[in-house]
Design a protein around this motif. Structure first.
Motif, PDB file in Angstrom:
ATOM      1  N   LYS A 146       0.871  -0.945   0.091  1.00  0.00           N
ATOM      2  CA  LYS A 146      -0.065   0.045   0.025  1.00  0.00           C
ATOM      3  C   LYS A 146       0.767   1.283   0.021  1.00  0.00           C
ATOM      4  CE  LYS A 146      -3.688   2.072   2.726  1.00  0.00           C
ATOM      5  NZ  LYS A 146      -4.602   2.179   3.768  1.00  0.00           N
ATOM      6  N   ALA A 147       0.348   2.312  -0.660  1.00  0.00           N
ATOM      7  CA  ALA A 147       0.974   3.477  -0.597  1.00  0.00           C
ATOM      8  C   ALA A 147       0.045   4.633  -0.580  1.00  0.00           C
ATOM      9  CB  ALA A 147       1.696   3.953  -2.063  1.00  0.00           C
ATOM     10  N   GLU A 148      -0.051   5.540   0.388  1.00  0.00           N
ATOM     11  CA  GLU A 148      -0.767   6.707   0.437  1.00  0.00           C
ATOM     12  C   GLU A 148      -0.056   8.205   0.304  1.00  0.00           C
ATOM     13  OE1 GLU A 148      -4.044   5.823   3.699  1.00  0.00           O
ATOM     14  OE2 GLU A 148      -2.192   4.649   4.300  1.00  0.00           O
ATOM     15  N   PHE A 149      -0.755   9.010  -0.362  1.00  0.00           N
ATOM     16  CA  PHE A 149      -0.115  10.351  -0.458  1.00  0.00           C
ATOM     17  C   PHE A 149      -1.382  11.325  -0.691  1.00  0.00           C
ATOM     18  CE2 PHE A 149       0.605   7.970  -4.180  1.00  0.00           C
ATOM     19  CZ  PHE A 149       0.242   9.088  -5.283  1.00  0.00           C
ATOM     20  N   VAL A 199      -6.449  15.911  -2.822  1.00  0.00           N
ATOM     21  CA  VAL A 199      -6.958  14.582  -3.049  1.00  0.00           C
ATOM     22  C   VAL A 199      -6.167  13.817  -2.297  1.00  0.00           C
ATOM     23  CG1 VAL A 199      -7.140  13.098  -5.250  1.00  0.00           C
ATOM     24  CG2 VAL A 199      -7.608  15.627  -5.554  1.00  0.00           C
ATOM     25  N   ARG A 200      -6.638  12.820  -1.664  1.00  0.00           N
ATOM     26  CA  ARG A 200      -5.816  11.626  -1.166  1.00  0.00           C
ATOM     27  C   ARG A 200      -5.963  10.327  -2.158  1.00  0.00           C
ATOM     28  NH1 ARG A 200      -2.348  10.942   3.047  1.00  0.00           N
ATOM     29  NH2 ARG A 200      -2.583   8.945   3.543  1.00  0.00           N
ATOM     30  N   ILE A 201      -4.834   9.915  -2.453  1.00  0.00           N
ATOM     31  CA  ILE A 201      -4.441   8.954  -3.217  1.00  0.00           C
ATOM     32  C   ILE A 201      -4.129   7.619  -2.510  1.00  0.00           C
ATOM     33  CG2 ILE A 201      -2.943   7.907  -5.074  1.00  0.00           C
ATOM     34  CD1 ILE A 201      -4.767  10.093  -5.994  1.00  0.00           C
ATOM     35  N   GLU A 202      -4.679   6.519  -2.663  1.00  0.00           N
ATOM     36  CA  GLU A 202      -4.264   5.214  -2.096  1.00  0.00           C
ATOM     37  C   GLU A 202      -4.036   4.404  -3.314  1.00  0.00           C
ATOM     38  OE1 GLU A 202      -7.293   4.173   0.347  1.00  0.00           O
ATOM     39  OE2 GLU A 202      -7.115   5.271   1.837  1.00  0.00           O
ATOM     40  N   ILE A 203      -2.824   3.659  -3.449  1.00  0.00           N
ATOM     41  CA  ILE A 203      -2.420   2.617  -4.214  1.00  0.00           C
ATOM     42  C   ILE A 203      -2.229   1.305  -3.857  1.00  0.00           C
ATOM     43  CG2 ILE A 203      -0.718   2.041  -6.207  1.00  0.00           C
ATOM     44  CD1 ILE A 203      -0.338   5.101  -6.601  1.00  0.00           C
ATOM     45  N   TYR A 204      -2.796   0.263  -4.262  1.00  0.00           N
ATOM     46  CA  TYR A 204      -2.478  -0.871  -3.541  1.00  0.00           C
ATOM     47  C   TYR A 204      -2.007  -1.909  -4.786  1.00  0.00           C
ATOM     48  CZ  TYR A 204      -5.925   0.695  -0.136  1.00  0.00           C
ATOM     49  OH  TYR A 204      -6.605   1.496   0.554  1.00  0.00           O
ATOM     50  N   THR A 205      -1.033  -2.758  -4.520  1.00  0.00           N
ATOM     51  CA  THR A 205      -0.482  -3.629  -5.455  1.00  0.00           C
ATOM     52  C   THR A 205      -0.980  -4.928  -4.859  1.00  0.00           C
ATOM     53  OG1 THR A 205       1.663  -3.495  -4.258  1.00  0.00           O
ATOM     54  CG2 THR A 205       1.288  -2.209  -6.253  1.00  0.00           C
ATOM     55  N   TRP A 206      -1.132  -6.012  -5.922  1.00  0.00           N
ATOM     56  CA  TRP A 206      -1.472  -7.541  -5.511  1.00  0.00           C
ATOM     57  C   TRP A 206      -0.968  -8.280  -6.378  1.00  0.00           C
ATOM     58  CZ3 TRP A 206      -4.759  -7.102  -1.400  1.00  0.00           C
ATOM     59  CH2 TRP A 206      -5.589  -5.865  -1.371  1.00  0.00           C
ATOM     60  N   GLY A 207      -0.394  -9.512  -5.908  1.00  0.00           N
ATOM     61  CA  GLY A 207      -0.170 -10.604  -6.685  1.00  0.00           C
ATOM     62  C   GLY A 207      -1.144 -11.529  -7.544  1.00  0.00           C
TER      63      GLY A 207
END
Length: 158
Positions: A77-80, A126-134
């Motif tokens: 997860k990344a948030e910014f 604007v709040r961004i959330e990025i998620y990475t999944w296998g």
């Protein structure tokens, strides 16, 4: 010969996260995080009347584009806030378009969330959330992500 300090660990401590290897062990020491621009563009809207009829309307509108690099943490997860990646005094409006791509040779899925929030300085942002999944659905951590966001805006008038 005397071994010096581990510079990688030293710089990771300064920026507060692990470096992401770009290729062949190369690491990025400059932490440039974004590119942004303001331009005059066009907006199409649809007005729906109380009778159910609709009318298309087109007009000029200021458009804001910002994109950059970020890395997900070990939890995938990344948030910014977008304001961390630009220096413009703007109020974001909808629709907000967000695209993110993992930079990986392994299969990685990326999902995103973007929503209005108040940043640490008390401004609308604007709040961004990025998620990475296998491939199996488990979080894929420590991935380099390239992202791009575009939306209409209103200038902040002080």
């Amino acid at each position: 010969m005397k071994k010096g300090p581990d510079l990688r660990k030293h710089f990771e401590a300064i920026i507060g996260r692990e470096f992401v290897d770009l290729s062949d062990g190369e690491i990025l020491l400059r932490d440039s995080t974004g590119l942004w621009s303001v331009e005059q563009g066009h907006e199409t809207s649809r007005e729906i009347g109380t009778t159910g009829s609709s009318t298309k309307a087109c007009g000029s509108r200021g458009l804001f584009s910002v994109g950059g690099l970020t890395a997900t943490g070990p939890d995938g997860k990344a948030e910014f806030f977008l304001s961390e990646h630009h220096c413009a005094d703007i109020v974001p409006k909808h629709p907000l378009i967000l695209v993110a791509t993992a930079q990986s040779q392994d299969p990685v899925f990326v999902t995103t969330r973007a929503f209005e929030a108040t940043n640490d300085n008390g401004f609308k942002d604007v709040r961004i959330e990025i998620y990475t999944w296998g491939p199996g659905g488990d979080p894929a951590g420590s991935r380099l992500i390239k992202w791009f966001c575009r939306f209409p805006f209103d200038p902040i008038i002080l």
